[in-house]
Design a protein around this motif. Structure first.
Motif, mmCIF file in Angstrom:
data_model
loop_
_atom_site.group_PDB
_atom_site.id
_atom_site.type_symbol
_atom_site.label_atom_id
_atom_site.label_comp_id
_atom_site.label_asym_id
_atom_site.label_seq_id
_atom_site.Cartn_x
_atom_site.Cartn_y
_atom_site.Cartn_z
ATOM 1 N N PHE A 44 -25.157 -4.013 -24.251
ATOM 2 C CA PHE A 44 -25.802 -5.303 -24.334
ATOM 3 C C PHE A 44 -24.640 -6.384 -24.131
ATOM 4 N N VAL A 45 -23.427 -5.895 -25.246
ATOM 5 C CA VAL A 45 -22.540 -7.111 -25.138
ATOM 6 C C VAL A 45 -21.680 -6.838 -23.724
ATOM 7 N N GLY A 46 -21.688 -5.845 -23.225
ATOM 8 C CA GLY A 46 -20.893 -5.719 -22.097
ATOM 9 C C GLY A 46 -21.621 -6.288 -20.734
ATOM 10 N N TYR A 47 -22.873 -6.257 -20.821
ATOM 11 C CA TYR A 47 -23.893 -6.997 -20.036
ATOM 12 C C TYR A 47 -23.572 -8.618 -20.144
ATOM 13 N N LEU A 48 -23.445 -8.947 -21.362
ATOM 14 C CA LEU A 48 -23.293 -10.447 -21.534
ATOM 15 C C LEU A 48 -21.685 -10.846 -21.029
ATOM 16 N N VAL A 49 -20.963 -9.999 -21.154
ATOM 17 C CA VAL A 49 -19.444 -10.386 -20.788
ATOM 18 C C VAL A 49 -19.553 -10.230 -19.364
ATOM 19 N N ILE A 50 -19.653 -9.047 -18.790
ATOM 20 C CA ILE A 50 -19.753 -8.858 -17.499
ATOM 21 C C ILE A 50 -20.739 -9.668 -16.519
ATOM 22 N N HIS A 51 -21.927 -9.720 -17.180
ATOM 23 C CA HIS A 51 -23.008 -10.369 -16.430
ATOM 24 C C HIS A 51 -23.232 -10.140 -14.848
ATOM 25 N N PRO A 52 -23.711 -8.780 -14.778
ATOM 26 C CA PRO A 52 -23.945 -8.218 -13.351
ATOM 27 C C PRO A 52 -25.012 -9.040 -12.738
ATOM 28 N N ARG A 53 -24.654 -9.155 -11.317
ATOM 29 C CA ARG A 53 -25.630 -9.795 -10.537
ATOM 30 C C ARG A 53 -26.094 -8.819 -9.459
ATOM 31 N N VAL A 54 -27.289 -8.981 -9.140
ATOM 32 C CA VAL A 54 -27.991 -7.792 -7.950
ATOM 33 C C VAL A 54 -27.627 -8.631 -6.657
ATOM 34 N N PRO A 55 -26.935 -7.678 -5.866
ATOM 35 C CA PRO A 55 -26.610 -8.168 -4.516
ATOM 36 C C PRO A 55 -27.907 -8.260 -3.675
ATOM 37 N N TYR A 56 -27.888 -8.893 -2.723
ATOM 38 C CA TYR A 56 -29.135 -9.176 -1.894
ATOM 39 C C TYR A 56 -28.637 -9.517 -0.496
ATOM 40 N N VAL A 57 -29.545 -9.461 0.518
ATOM 41 C CA VAL A 57 -29.542 -9.963 1.741
ATOM 42 C C VAL A 57 -30.273 -11.151 2.109
ATOM 43 N N SER A 58 -29.976 -11.804 3.238
ATOM 44 C CA SER A 58 -30.459 -13.099 3.573
ATOM 45 C C SER A 58 -30.499 -13.471 5.237
ATOM 46 N N VAL A 59 -31.299 -14.258 5.466
ATOM 47 C CA VAL A 59 -31.011 -14.845 6.924
ATOM 48 C C VAL A 59 -30.687 -15.914 6.737
ATOM 49 N N VAL A 60 -29.358 -16.352 7.260
ATOM 50 C CA VAL A 60 -28.589 -17.641 7.268
ATOM 51 C C VAL A 60 -28.728 -18.372 8.417
ATOM 52 N N TYR A 61 -29.098 -17.818 9.657
ATOM 53 C CA TYR A 61 -29.113 -18.426 10.782
ATOM 54 C C TYR A 61 -29.871 -17.627 11.921
ATOM 55 N N ALA A 62 -30.519 -18.422 12.771
ATOM 56 C CA ALA A 62 -31.327 -17.674 13.829
ATOM 57 C C ALA A 62 -31.492 -18.715 15.110
ATOM 58 N N HIS A 63 -31.632 -18.171 16.281
ATOM 59 C CA HIS A 63 -31.729 -18.985 17.467
ATOM 60 C C HIS A 63 -32.327 -18.242 18.522
ATOM 61 N N LEU A 64 -33.317 -18.714 19.180
ATOM 62 C CA LEU A 64 -34.081 -18.217 20.224
ATOM 63 C C LEU A 64 -33.546 -18.515 21.380
ATOM 64 N N ASP A 65 -32.825 -17.485 21.902
ATOM 65 C CA ASP A 65 -31.977 -17.692 22.919
ATOM 66 C C ASP A 65 -32.680 -18.033 24.450
ATOM 67 N N ARG A 66 -33.897 -17.003 24.716
ATOM 68 C CA ARG A 66 -34.532 -17.203 25.789
ATOM 69 C C ARG A 66 -35.986 -16.507 25.497
ATOM 70 N N ILE A 67 -36.883 -17.148 26.150
ATOM 71 C CA ILE A 67 -38.211 -16.777 25.930
ATOM 72 C C ILE A 67 -39.127 -16.933 27.328
ATOM 73 N N GLN A 68 -39.692 -16.047 27.855
ATOM 74 C CA GLN A 68 -40.522 -16.233 28.983
ATOM 75 C C GLN A 68 -41.470 -15.312 29.096
ATOM 76 N N ILE A 69 -42.716 -15.720 29.621
ATOM 77 C CA ILE A 69 -44.044 -14.538 29.796
ATOM 78 C C ILE A 69 -44.440 -14.992 31.148
ATOM 79 N N ASP A 70 -44.487 -13.513 31.305
ATOM 80 C CA ASP A 70 -45.413 -13.193 32.588
ATOM 81 C C ASP A 70 -46.763 -13.338 32.516
ATOM 82 N N HIS A 71 -47.341 -14.145 32.828
ATOM 83 C CA HIS A 71 -48.984 -14.634 32.946
ATOM 84 C C HIS A 71 -49.552 -13.350 33.552
#
Length: 206
Positions: A44-71
């Motif tokens: 418990f003391v080690g946890y308080l001292v080190i205070h580990p954080r859970v790594p995570y993933v996230s989307v930081v940017y996106a772009h719709l480069d091209r879109i076209q539909i053949d009706h």
């Protein structure tokens, strides 16, 4: 009389032996209990001292480069750029990411699978992966074609991103931790200028 004295002495010796075993067992159990309590306090003391954080993933940017539909063919041509960031907020431990697989889809129709090899993220750092997902002449069902047409008219295209990665990191003497980072997001874009509508897309607990 002599026989009774011997019997009494025998019983006394037997009781003394049993008492000794009980005391030994009590002492051993007490020592084990104290060791567990001390180990818990240290962790418990080690946890308080080190205070580990859970790594995570996230989307930081996106772009719709091209879109076209053949009706006529009910087919979709699309290209999307997505930047996914692997974050490690631990200032005393590296993090290992593996099995990074994400699926980009539209209305339950898979567009592309985004995959990254095993990689490490240094302590208190992050790594970005720039994915380019594309599909050419992807057939759409009647409902999917209608939904895409409705999105184009509303100037809002919605794509789904699902998947995740396995992460492992070691925190000092507390040991090695394993965790699964999961993404289940809706990515929205303006069809008119292909821009991304910023939104929270992260595996981090909210």
């Amino acid at each position: 009389m002599p026989s009774n004295s011997k019997l009494s002495s025998s019983r006394s010796d037997g009781d003394g032996g049993r008492n000794a075993l009980v005391w030994c067992g009590t002492i051993i159990c007490t020592m084990i209990t104290l060791a567990i309590i001390i180990a818990g306090i240290v962790a418990f003391v080690g946890y308080l001292v080190i205070h580990p954080r859970v790594p995570y993933v996230s989307v930081v940017y996106a772009h719709l480069d091209r879109i076209q539909i053949d009706h006529y063919e009910s087919a979709l041509e699309i290209q999307v750029t997505i930047v996914i960031r692997a974050n490690n907020g631990n200032h005393m431990a590296h993090a290992d990411f593996s099995d990074s697989i994400y699926t980009l889809s539209f209305d339950r129709k898979d567009i592309a699978q985004l995959v990254a090899p095993y990689f490490e993220v240094s302590k208190n750092s992050s790594v970005d992966f720039n994915y380019v997902a594309q599909a050419s002449a992807m057939p759409l069902g009647p409902e999917q074609a209608e939904d895409m047409e409705a999105g184009l008219q509303k100037d809002l295209i919605t794509l789904n991103l699902e998947g995740g990665a396995r992460v492992r990191w070691r925190v000092g003497r507390l040991g090695s931790f394993k965790f699964s980072c999961r993404l289940d997001c809706r990515l929205q874009f303006h069809a008119s200028n292909l821009s991304y509508v910023p939104s929270s897309c992260t595996s981090k607990a909210k």
